[in-house]
Design a protein around this motif. Structure first.
Motif, PDB file in Angstrom:
ATOM      1  N   THR A   1       0.822  -1.216   0.000  1.00 31.20           N
ATOM      2  CA  THR A   1       0.000   0.000   0.000  1.00 31.20           C
ATOM      3  C   THR A   1       0.852   1.261   0.000  1.00 31.20           C
ATOM      4  O   THR A   1       0.366   2.333  -0.327  1.00 31.20           O
ATOM      5  N   ARG A   2       2.128   1.113   0.361  1.00 30.06           N
ATOM      6  CA  ARG A   2       3.030   2.276   0.357  1.00 30.06           C
ATOM      7  C   ARG A   2       3.880   2.332  -0.917  1.00 30.06           C
ATOM      8  O   ARG A   2       4.870   3.057  -0.958  1.00 30.06           O
ATOM      9  N   GLY A   3       3.486   1.539  -1.913  1.00 28.16           N
ATOM     10  CA  GLY A   3       4.141   1.645  -3.202  1.00 28.16           C
ATOM     11  C   GLY A   3       5.129   0.548  -3.535  1.00 28.16           C
ATOM     12  O   GLY A   3       5.682   0.526  -4.638  1.00 28.16           O
ATOM     13  N   MET A   4       5.384  -0.384  -2.604  1.00 33.73           N
ATOM     14  CA  MET A   4       6.303  -1.485  -2.899  1.00 33.73           C
ATOM     15  C   MET A   4       5.641  -2.495  -3.817  1.00 33.73           C
ATOM     16  O   MET A   4       4.419  -2.629  -3.835  1.00 33.73           O
ATOM     17  N   ASP A   5       6.436  -3.211  -4.569  1.00 31.81           N
ATOM     18  CA  ASP A   5       5.926  -4.332  -5.340  1.00 31.81           C
ATOM     19  C   ASP A   5       5.378  -5.374  -4.372  1.00 31.81           C
ATOM     20  O   ASP A   5       6.052  -5.755  -3.408  1.00 31.81           O
ATOM     21  N   ARG A   6       4.140  -5.852  -4.605  1.00 34.46           N
ATOM     22  CA  ARG A   6       3.486  -6.747  -3.649  1.00 34.46           C
ATOM     23  C   ARG A   6       4.257  -8.050  -3.455  1.00 34.46           C
ATOM     24  O   ARG A   6       4.405  -8.531  -2.321  1.00 34.46           O
ATOM     25  N   THR A   7       4.767  -8.617  -4.528  1.00 34.54           N
ATOM     26  CA  THR A   7       5.496  -9.881  -4.401  1.00 34.54           C
ATOM     27  C   THR A   7       6.763  -9.697  -3.564  1.00 34.54           C
ATOM     28  O   THR A   7       7.048 -10.493  -2.658  1.00 34.54           O
ATOM     29  N   SER A   8       7.521  -8.639  -3.841  1.00 37.41           N
ATOM     30  CA  SER A   8       8.732  -8.373  -3.052  1.00 37.41           C
ATOM     31  C   SER A   8       8.394  -8.115  -1.589  1.00 37.41           C
ATOM     32  O   SER A   8       9.070  -8.595  -0.683  1.00 37.41           O
ATOM     33  N   SER A   9       7.335  -7.342  -1.366  1.00 41.39           N
ATOM     34  CA  SER A   9       6.922  -7.031   0.001  1.00 41.39           C
ATOM     35  C   SER A   9       6.493  -8.290   0.751  1.00 41.39           C
ATOM     36  O   SER A   9       6.827  -8.475   1.924  1.00 41.39           O
ATOM     37  N   ASP A  10       5.763  -9.172   0.064  1.00 41.46           N
ATOM     38  CA  ASP A  10       5.346 -10.414   0.710  1.00 41.46           C
ATOM     39  C   ASP A  10       6.542 -11.312   1.027  1.00 41.46           C
ATOM     40  O   ASP A  10       6.563 -11.986   2.061  1.00 41.46           O
ATOM     41  N   HIS A  11       7.536 -11.328   0.151  1.00 45.58           N
ATOM     42  CA  HIS A  11       8.736 -12.115   0.429  1.00 45.58           C
ATOM     43  C   HIS A  11       9.454 -11.577   1.671  1.00 45.58           C
ATOM     44  O   HIS A  11       9.967 -12.353   2.490  1.00 45.58           O
ATOM     45  N   MET A  12       9.476 -10.268   1.836  1.00 43.09           N
ATOM     46  CA  MET A  12      10.058  -9.675   3.043  1.00 43.09           C
ATOM     47  C   MET A  12       9.273 -10.107   4.283  1.00 43.09           C
ATOM     48  O   MET A  12       9.847 -10.422   5.323  1.00 43.09           O
TER      49      MET A  12
ATOM     50  N   GLU B   1       4.771 -36.538  16.352  1.00 43.35           N
ATOM     51  CA  GLU B   1       4.625 -37.827  17.035  1.00 43.35           C
ATOM     52  C   GLU B   1       5.710 -38.028  18.085  1.00 43.35           C
ATOM     53  O   GLU B   1       5.490 -38.697  19.104  1.00 43.35           O
ATOM     54  N   LYS B   2       6.877 -37.430  17.851  1.00 41.41           N
ATOM     55  CA  LYS B   2       7.981 -37.521  18.811  1.00 41.41           C
ATOM     56  C   LYS B   2       7.902 -36.421  19.874  1.00 41.41           C
ATOM     57  O   LYS B   2       8.856 -36.219  20.631  1.00 41.41           O
ATOM     58  N   LYS B   3       6.780 -35.721  19.916  1.00 42.65           N
ATOM     59  CA  LYS B   3       6.519 -34.672  20.909  1.00 42.65           C
ATOM     60  C   LYS B   3       7.449 -33.469  20.765  1.00 42.65           C
ATOM     61  O   LYS B   3       7.747 -32.781  21.746  1.00 42.65           O
ATOM     62  N   ARG B   4       7.890 -33.211  19.544  1.00 45.48           N
ATOM     63  CA  ARG B   4       8.615 -31.978  19.275  1.00 45.48           C
ATOM     64  C   ARG B   4       7.615 -30.915  18.834  1.00 45.48           C
ATOM     65  O   ARG B   4       6.674 -31.216  18.116  1.00 45.48           O
ATOM     66  N   VAL B   5       7.831 -29.688  19.267  1.00 45.77           N
ATOM     67  CA  VAL B   5       7.001 -28.582  18.802  1.00 45.77           C
ATOM     68  C   VAL B   5       7.505 -28.168  17.426  1.00 45.77           C
ATOM     69  O   VAL B   5       8.697 -27.897  17.241  1.00 45.77           O
ATOM     70  N   VAL B   6       6.607 -28.139  16.465  1.00 44.40           N
ATOM     71  CA  VAL B   6       6.982 -27.768  15.092  1.00 44.40           C
ATOM     72  C   VAL B   6       6.506 -26.342  14.828  1.00 44.40           C
ATOM     73  O   VAL B   6       5.324 -26.028  14.990  1.00 44.40           O
ATOM     74  N   ILE B   7       7.439 -25.487  14.434  1.00 45.74           N
ATOM     75  CA  ILE B   7       7.123 -24.093  14.145  1.00 45.74           C
ATOM     76  C   ILE B   7       7.226 -23.891  12.641  1.00 45.74           C
ATOM     77  O   ILE B   7       8.311 -24.035  12.062  1.00 45.74           O
ATOM     78  N   PHE B   8       6.104 -23.581  12.014  1.00 46.98           N
ATOM     79  CA  PHE B   8       6.071 -23.383  10.569  1.00 46.98           C
ATOM     80  C   PHE B   8       6.364 -21.921  10.242  1.00 46.98           C
ATOM     81  O   PHE B   8       5.697 -21.019  10.751  1.00 46.98           O
ATOM     82  N   ALA B   9       7.350 -21.711   9.389  1.00 47.75           N
ATOM     83  CA  ALA B   9       7.771 -20.354   9.042  1.00 47.75           C
ATOM     84  C   ALA B   9       7.626 -20.109   7.546  1.00 47.75           C
ATOM     85  O   ALA B   9       7.454 -21.037   6.760  1.00 47.75           O
ATOM     86  N   ALA B  10       7.692 -18.841   7.161  1.00 49.06           N
ATOM     87  CA  ALA B  10       7.654 -18.382   5.763  1.00 49.06           C
ATOM     88  C   ALA B  10       6.295 -18.589   5.112  1.00 49.06           C
ATOM     89  O   ALA B  10       6.193 -18.692   3.887  1.00 49.06           O
ATOM     90  N   GLY B  11       5.237 -18.635   5.907  1.00 47.49           N
ATOM     91  CA  GLY B  11       3.883 -18.732   5.371  1.00 47.49           C
ATOM     92  C   GLY B  11       3.697 -19.950   4.491  1.00 47.49           C
ATOM     93  O   GLY B  11       4.141 -21.053   4.820  1.00 47.49           O
ATOM     94  N   THR B  12       3.069 -19.759   3.340  1.00 44.89           N
ATOM     95  CA  THR B  12       2.900 -20.855   2.379  1.00 44.89           C
ATOM     96  C   THR B  12       4.066 -20.915   1.393  1.00 44.89           C
ATOM     97  O   THR B  12       4.136 -21.837   0.577  1.00 44.89           O
ATOM     98  N   GLY B  13       4.932 -19.901   1.452  1.00 48.75           N
ATOM     99  CA  GLY B  13       6.015 -19.803   0.480  1.00 48.75           C
ATOM    100  C   GLY B  13       5.620 -19.053  -0.766  1.00 48.75           C
ATOM    101  O   GLY B  13       6.432 -18.905  -1.686  1.00 48.75           O
ATOM    102  N   ASN B  14       4.391 -18.558  -0.807  1.00 48.00           N
ATOM    103  CA  ASN B  14       3.878 -17.865  -1.981  1.00 48.00           C
ATOM    104  C   ASN B  14       3.389 -16.461  -1.618  1.00 48.00           C
ATOM    105  O   ASN B  14       2.792 -16.278  -0.541  1.00 48.00           O
ATOM    106  N   PRO B  15       3.618 -15.480  -2.489  1.00 45.09           N
ATOM    107  CA  PRO B  15       3.058 -14.144  -2.238  1.00 45.09           C
ATOM    108  C   PRO B  15       1.545 -14.166  -2.368  1.00 45.09           C
ATOM    109  O   PRO B  15       0.965 -15.102  -2.903  1.00 45.09           O
ATOM    110  N   TYR B  16       0.911 -13.132  -1.834  1.00 39.12           N
ATOM    111  CA  TYR B  16      -0.541 -12.945  -1.876  1.00 39.12           C
ATOM    112  C   TYR B  16      -1.304 -13.890  -0.932  1.00 39.12           C
ATOM    113  O   TYR B  16      -2.530 -13.911  -0.962  1.00 39.12           O
ATOM    114  N   PHE B  17      -0.589 -14.656  -0.118  1.00 37.23           N
ATOM    115  CA  PHE B  17      -1.246 -15.496   0.884  1.00 37.23           C
ATOM    116  C   PHE B  17      -0.755 -15.085   2.266  1.00 37.23           C
ATOM    117  O   PHE B  17       0.453 -14.940   2.483  1.00 37.23           O
TER     118      PHE B  17
END
Length: 235
Positions: A62-73, A121-137
């Motif tokens: 919304t501040r003028g950045m390219d949406r794909t680049s901004s989402d990757h950030m 299953e091994k009782k480790r906490v799994v932290i999912f990062a980087a969203g879906t890996g795709n911009p616009y999501f």
């Protein structure tokens, strides 16, 4: 316990606490203490964390950045938060794995569904990062997607307020809280609890969502036990 495998969705803004930016140690400490309690109860815990405390893709656009680049950030911001959460949990003796939708093997594992399930299953906490890996999501959509992929029983969306309201309770004194909502009502009323893609995905797969205040001690454990807190979104 009502739920044995959960996905906890944390907003990046919540991690900033009162500072409004960055990661606040006290907030990390509180969340990791509650997650540790869940692991000791035998609950399998996955976490999706946002990146709004550092950078939000849509805000940059919304501040003028390219949406794909901004989402990757924004995706990279979620990795920073995930590593902070991992460190806080492991200081308390909780075994964790950070799994990223964007390949960066020097600092975290690539996301592979079967490997994620094995960690749980091994009782480790799994932290999912980087969203879906795709911009616009958004990370809300990532939470809905990962919850369905790992066969979680529920999504716990931890926020700064104690449920879903018909309007912002921080701005309006006459805001009315819902104890229970249907997915279609959330979509039709335009309630901004999660984005429409996330709600639709949960609706299609009948994935329960529970929205509650993360800053009230013990709330996550109460939600796991099935106690009536916050707002539940169901079929």
């Amino acid at each position: 316990m009502k739920y044995k495998r959960i996905l906890l969705k944390l907003s990046g803004e919540a991690l900033a606490g009162e500072a409004g930016y960055g990661v606040t140690h006290d907030v990390l400490n509180q969340i990791s203490e509650e997650v540790k309690d869940l692991v000791e109860m035998g609950v399998e815990v996955a976490i999706v964390v946002g990146g709004g405390n550092i950078h939000r893709g849509v805000a940059g656009a919304t501040r003028g950045m390219d949406r794909t680049s901004s989402d990757h950030m924004g995706m990279l911001a979620t990795v920073i938060n995930a590593l902070a959460m991992q460190d806080s949990l492991e200081q308390k003796g909780v075994f964790t794995r950070v799994m990223s939708a964007i390949d960066m093997q020097e600092i975290c594992e690539p996301y592979i569904r079967r490997r994620a399930e094995r960690h749980l299953e091994k009782k480790r906490v799994v932290i999912f990062a980087a969203g879906t890996g795709n911009p616009y999501f958004t990370t809300d959509t990532a939470a809905a997607l990962r919850a369905n992929e790992i066969d979680a029983q529920v999504i716990f969306k931890a926020t700064k307020v104690d449920g879903i309201y018909d309007k912002d309770p921080m701005k309006y004194d006459d805001a009315v809280k819902f104890d229970q909502l249907k997915y279609i009502d959330v979509l039709n009323k335009g309630i901004k609890v999660m984005d429409s893609a996330a709600i639709s995905l949960c609706m299609d797969n009948e994935m329960e969502i529970v929205v509650f205040n993360m800053f009230e001690n013990g709330n996550i454990a109460k939600a796991v036990r099935g106690e009536a807190i916050g707002t539940k979104v169901i079929k």
